[in-house]
Structure formats: C-alpha cells, structure tokens
Scaffold this active site. Structure first.
Site, short mmCIF file in Angstrom:
data_model
loop_
_atom_site.label_atom_id
_atom_site.label_comp_id
_atom_site.label_asym_id
_atom_site.label_seq_id
_atom_site.Cartn_x
_atom_site.Cartn_y
_atom_site.Cartn_z
N THR A 45 0.69 -1.37 0.69
CA THR A 45 -0.11 0.33 -0.29
C THR A 45 1.42 1.12 -0.12
O THR A 45 1.97 1.46 0.69
CB THR A 45 -1.10 0.10 1.10
OG1 THR A 45 -1.88 -0.96 0.86
CG2 THR A 45 -1.72 1.42 0.80
N THR A 48 -0.44 2.06 6.68
CA THR A 48 0.09 0.35 5.77
C THR A 48 -0.21 -0.62 6.76
O THR A 48 0.55 -0.43 7.69
CB THR A 48 1.11 1.22 5.09
OG1 THR A 48 1.21 -0.74 4.08
CG2 THR A 48 2.65 0.89 5.88
N GLY A 49 -0.80 -1.99 6.39
CA GLY A 49 -0.12 -2.59 6.80
C GLY A 49 -1.86 -3.85 6.21
O GLY A 49 -1.99 -3.79 5.83
N TRP A 50 -1.79 -4.81 7.79
CA TRP A 50 -2.82 -5.81 7.64
C TRP A 50 -4.24 -4.76 7.81
O TRP A 50 -4.45 -4.11 9.38
CB TRP A 50 -2.74 -6.72 8.88
CG TRP A 50 -4.16 -7.83 8.98
CD1 TRP A 50 -4.57 -8.35 8.17
CD2 TRP A 50 -4.18 -8.08 10.09
NE1 TRP A 50 -5.89 -9.37 8.60
CE2 TRP A 50 -5.63 -9.09 10.11
CE3 TRP A 50 -4.33 -7.54 12.04
CZ2 TRP A 50 -6.38 -9.45 11.30
CZ3 TRP A 50 -5.18 -8.03 12.56
CH2 TRP A 50 -6.26 -8.91 12.27
N GLY A 51 -5.47 -4.78 6.87
CA GLY A 51 -5.95 -3.36 6.80
C GLY A 51 -7.23 -4.32 8.06
O GLY A 51 -7.80 -3.50 8.61
N ARG A 78 -14.11 -7.16 -0.43
CA ARG A 78 -13.41 -6.93 0.76
C ARG A 78 -13.05 -5.68 0.56
O ARG A 78 -12.59 -5.50 -0.43
CB ARG A 78 -12.55 -7.91 1.25
CG ARG A 78 -11.93 -7.48 2.39
CD ARG A 78 -10.38 -6.93 1.78
NE ARG A 78 -9.60 -6.73 2.83
CZ ARG A 78 -8.36 -5.94 2.65
NH1 ARG A 78 -7.87 -5.29 1.93
NH2 ARG A 78 -7.16 -6.20 4.15
N VAL A 79 -13.20 -4.65 1.36
CA VAL A 79 -12.61 -3.43 1.91
C VAL A 79 -12.09 -3.09 3.00
O VAL A 79 -12.18 -4.17 4.00
CB VAL A 79 -14.46 -2.51 1.97
CG1 VAL A 79 -13.39 -0.85 2.30
CG2 VAL A 79 -14.70 -2.49 0.33
N GLY A 80 -10.77 -2.77 3.03
CA GLY A 80 -9.91 -2.72 3.62
C GLY A 80 -10.16 -0.96 4.37
O GLY A 80 -10.96 -0.75 4.18
N ASP A 81 -9.23 -1.02 5.57
CA ASP A 81 -8.82 0.28 6.03
C ASP A 81 -8.54 1.34 5.58
O ASP A 81 -9.31 2.74 5.82
CB ASP A 81 -7.40 0.58 7.29
CG ASP A 81 -6.43 0.17 6.20
OD1 ASP A 81 -5.88 -1.03 5.69
OD2 ASP A 81 -5.09 1.08 5.90
N1 GLY Z 1 -4.06 -2.20 4.40
C1 GLY Z 1 -4.67 -2.48 3.32
C2 GLY Z 1 -5.45 -3.35 2.96
O1 GLY Z 1 -5.30 -4.29 4.39
O2 GLY Z 1 -6.07 -3.21 2.42
#
Ligand code: GLY
Length: 307
Positions: free
Chosen positions: A169, A220-223, A197-200
């Site tokens: 990201t 950035t990272g695990w959304g 799927r929608v992330g952060d």
């Molecule tokens: N931070 C990017 C995502 O998880 O989509």
C-alpha cells in the site's frame, strides 16, 4: 511556515532484492512531489499527485501492480482528505480504473458523498470521464504468478502476508507553506482477498486522516487490524495531546499489537512540519522531504527506526 512531505511504500518483510525498486519508486514520486509543492504551495494537490505517481509505479500494490483477489480480479481502495475542511473522498472495491485516487478526489470534489464502492464507483468514474481499463492493464507478471501460486493452496491465511510477505500500500502526508495538511492512501488490498473485501485504506480515521489543527497520518499493513483499531485517528489523538509524530505513531502501533495482534506501519506529520513514523512489520519503505529538499528515501528495518 515549514513545508514537509512524507510518503510510504508499504510495511512488510521487503526482501533485499526489492529494496532498490522500492527506493527508486519512492524517490521518483518524492522528487515530483517536492517540485509540485514548491510550484503550487498546495498540500492537497501535491498529495494527490504523489499518490497518482505511486499508483503508476509497478513496484507497489496500488493501481498498476495491485494484488489480485481470490477471483483473479483487481479491486482497489483509495482515500484522500483535506485537513482544511476535513473533506474526504474515497472509493472501495473499484475495478478497471488506472488511478483510483483520482476517482476518490472526484468523489470529494464533485459529489455530496464521502465514499463510493464497487459498480457504482466505476459508473461514477466513467461518467466523470475516466477511461475504463481491462484488468490486464493493471497486472504485473509478479502478481499473476502470486495469484496462481495462491490458487493452488488449500488455506490462505491473509494476515501472514503482513508478517512475511508483500503489503505495498502507498500513502502520503503533506504540509504546505500556508499551514494546510493533506493525507491519502491507496492500495490493491491484500492478496487473495474475497471479492468485495474492503480494508482500512478508504476509511478516514483508519487508513488516513488530516486536520490542519493538528496533523496528518497515513497507514499501511493488515487492513482488518487497522480498521478495528481506528489506527490513523489514534495517531491523531496522540499528536493532539502533545506527542511528537513518531511517538504518536509508536503509541498507536503498540495498541494495535497489544489489543489486536496487528501488523502495520504509520507515517505522520504535525502541523509544525515535524515528521515521524513507526512500524512493527520487519521493514517499511519511507521517504521524507523538508523545506530544503529530499532528506531520505529508504527501506528501513525494524529496530533502525527513529522516534
Ligand atoms: N492496508 C491495506 C489493506 O489491508 O487493504
């Protein structure tokens, strides 16, 4: 008034073989962004152009180079915010568009809404004059190979990508000479995510935030973890209570780790132009330009980060 630009190109276990591509991609964007800020003295226009350039860099998971989802499609999320009036534009699960951040900006400027998603977002983009591109145009060989390898696996644990594998990201935070801040983030999301799927990234307060009164943040990272933590707003709150940007980022990441076992990186600027970042992934790619020019562009390993 001090100007500042900070950008990131993801936080993950970036292998040494990819450091150069990351640093070169960030450098190209930062050079163009620095020139743009000098020319326009406009934080928001600079932030937008930085994010568009980063989307076009195939080294990153945003725009061209995005991960494929479990159905072999590219679905992208992007969001941008002006710290002047707290206006936000975002798109979620957007397909077939080269630069989702430009569509996010059109949502901010040309609609009464904050976020458009999926088919509706694509229809809006086409109506606004954006060209529809085929998924193939957004694909790199690297991501096709990754998708085919993942497709063969029985179980895919998406969070593991942030501990060891790509999460590229991209994001930017900018302060101009008039004290205006802007922040934005854009991504192809996570590899092999479910369709829809929608992330952060498109969510203000999680993937980004900006307020001229205090600062600007991009994550950035695990959304899923970043969303659950409301990470960007946590950094903002810490800055508002007097913490320096790096310390505020560290505090928010500590919360993310201790409460959610999350993996992420954050860049932050305060409204006086001081910058900082923090991450708990193995590496993070960051770049910074102050009033006198570019000060660094580097893939930084955990433990080397300054507060
Ligand atoms: N931070 C990017 C995502 O998880 O989509």
């Amino acid at each position: 008034m001090k100007t500042a630009i900070m950008i990131h190109g993801g936080a993950w276990d970036i292998p040494a073989s990819l450091h150069e591509a990351h640093e070169e991609g960030l450098m190209r964007a930062l050079e163009a962004g620095y020139a743009r800020l000098r020319e326009t003295n406009d934080a928001h226009a600079t932030c937008l152009s930085l994010l568009r350039i980063l989307e076009d860099e195939p080294a990153f998971d945003a725009g061209t180079g995005s991960f494929l989802n479990a159905e072999g499609e590219v679905e992208m999320d992007a969001g941008i915010m002006s710290g002047e009036d707290l206006s936000v534009g975002a798109v979620a699960a957007l397909k077939n568009i080269k630069n989702p951040i430009l569509v996010a900006e059109a949502v901010r400027g040309n609609t009464q809404h904050v976020m458009l998603a999926g088919e509706g977002a694509l229809r809006f983009a086409i109506k606004e004059g954006f060209r529809r591109v085929e998924t193939e145009e957004l694909l790199t060989g690297r991501e096709k190979e990754r998708y085919l390898a993942l497709k063969k696996r029985k179980n895919v644990r998406i969070k593991s990508f942030f501990e060891q594998r790509p999460s590229d990201t991209v994001g930017a935070v900018v302060l101009d000479g008039r004290g205006r801040l802007s922040a934005g983030t854009t991504t192809g999301g996570t590899p092999y995510k479910l369709a829809g799927r929608v992330g952060d990234v498109p969510v203000a307060g999680s993937g980004f935030y900006a307020d001229n009164r205090s600062g600007a943040v991009s994550a950035t990272g695990w959304g899923e973890g970043i969303l659950r933590a409301g990470l960007a707003l946590r950094v903002m709150r810490a800055m508002e209570s007097g913490r320096e940007p790096g310390a505020a980022a560290r505090e928010a990441i500590s919360f993310l780790k201790s409460r959610i076992n999350g993996e992420a990186g954050v860049i932050a600027l305060n409204n006086e132009g001081r910058a900082g970042f923090y991450f708990n992934t193995p590496c993070m790619a960051v770049g910074y330009a102050g009033p006198a020019g570019i000060e660094y562009v580097r893939v930084i390993r955990r433990g080397e980060q300054e507060i």
